[in-house]
Design a protein around this motif. Structure first.
Motif, PDB file in Angstrom:
ATOM      1  N   ALA A  97       0.918  -1.319  -0.049  1.00  9.90           N
ATOM      2  CA  ALA A  97       0.116  -0.035  -0.045  1.00  9.90           C
ATOM      3  C   ALA A  97       0.948   1.388   0.057  1.00  9.90           C
ATOM      4  O   ALA A  97       0.499   2.235  -0.574  1.00  9.90           O
ATOM      5  N   LEU A  98       1.927   1.487   0.739  1.00  6.92           N
ATOM      6  CA  LEU A  98       2.713   2.337   0.687  1.00  6.92           C
ATOM      7  C   LEU A  98       3.557   2.634  -0.718  1.00  6.92           C
ATOM      8  O   LEU A  98       3.469   3.533  -1.123  1.00  6.92           O
ATOM      9  N   ALA A  99       4.108   1.507  -1.098  1.00  8.12           N
ATOM     10  CA  ALA A  99       4.880   1.558  -2.293  1.00  8.12           C
ATOM     11  C   ALA A  99       4.050   1.923  -3.474  1.00  8.12           C
ATOM     12  O   ALA A  99       4.420   2.906  -4.020  1.00  8.12           O
ATOM     13  N   ARG A 100       2.665   1.504  -3.548  1.00  9.85           N
ATOM     14  CA  ARG A 100       1.741   1.778  -4.596  1.00  9.85           C
ATOM     15  C   ARG A 100       1.270   3.314  -4.578  1.00  9.85           C
ATOM     16  O   ARG A 100       1.182   3.907  -5.592  1.00  9.85           O
ATOM     17  N   GLY A 101       1.029   3.499  -3.200  1.00 14.30           N
ATOM     18  CA  GLY A 101       0.438   5.051  -3.145  1.00 14.30           C
ATOM     19  C   GLY A 101       1.517   6.140  -3.263  1.00 14.30           C
ATOM     20  O   GLY A 101       1.103   6.897  -4.046  1.00 14.30           O
ATOM     21  N   ALA A 102       2.796   5.812  -2.922  1.00 17.83           N
ATOM     22  CA  ALA A 102       3.735   6.794  -3.111  1.00 17.83           C
ATOM     23  C   ALA A 102       4.172   6.824  -4.770  1.00 17.83           C
ATOM     24  O   ALA A 102       4.010   8.217  -5.137  1.00 17.83           O
ATOM     25  N   VAL A 103       4.070   5.697  -5.480  1.00 14.74           N
ATOM     26  CA  VAL A 103       4.392   5.811  -6.712  1.00 14.74           C
ATOM     27  C   VAL A 103       3.287   6.694  -7.638  1.00 14.74           C
ATOM     28  O   VAL A 103       3.419   7.350  -8.509  1.00 14.74           O
TER      29      VAL A 103
END
Length: 106
Positions: free
Chosen positions: A19-25
């Motif tokens: 969730a953090l990876a996808r959200g930031a990208v």
């Protein structure tokens, strides 16, 4: 060319890391994010030594974009006091560094 940083955080589940990876990208706070397999973290918390399984997320961003990424991670992170640390990329291929700079919103 803007200075590129790697930014590291850890979370307690693969789903939270994703969730953090996808959200930031998706929000162009980072050009990419890599999720590492579970690591064992040993740390002192509230006076006791703790051990936990965590997933590391490594973001690539620019120095200019870092404040926005840090603020977003602080707001979205499941921990009260998340690990958010940044290190400069001292050397890298020109094409890759240009790509990171182009992908991070200004």
């Amino acid at each position: 060319m803007p200075r590129v940083l790697t930014v590291l955080t850890t979370v307690d589940s693969a789903d939270a890391a994703d969730a953090l990876a996808r959200g930031a990208v998706a929000q162009r706070l980072a050009a990419c994010a890599q999720i590492s397999s579970p690591v064992t973290s040993v740390y002192r918390w509230k006076g006791a030594v703790e051990t936990a399984q965590e997933w590391q997320v490594l973001f690539k961003t620019t120095e200019e974009g870092y404040p926005r990424l840090e603020a977003w991670l602080t707001a979205e992170h499941p921990y009260d006091t998340p690990e958010i640390i940044a290190a400069p990329v001292v050397h890298g291929s020109t094409g890759y560094l240009e790509w990171v700079s182009a992908e991070v919103a200004r």
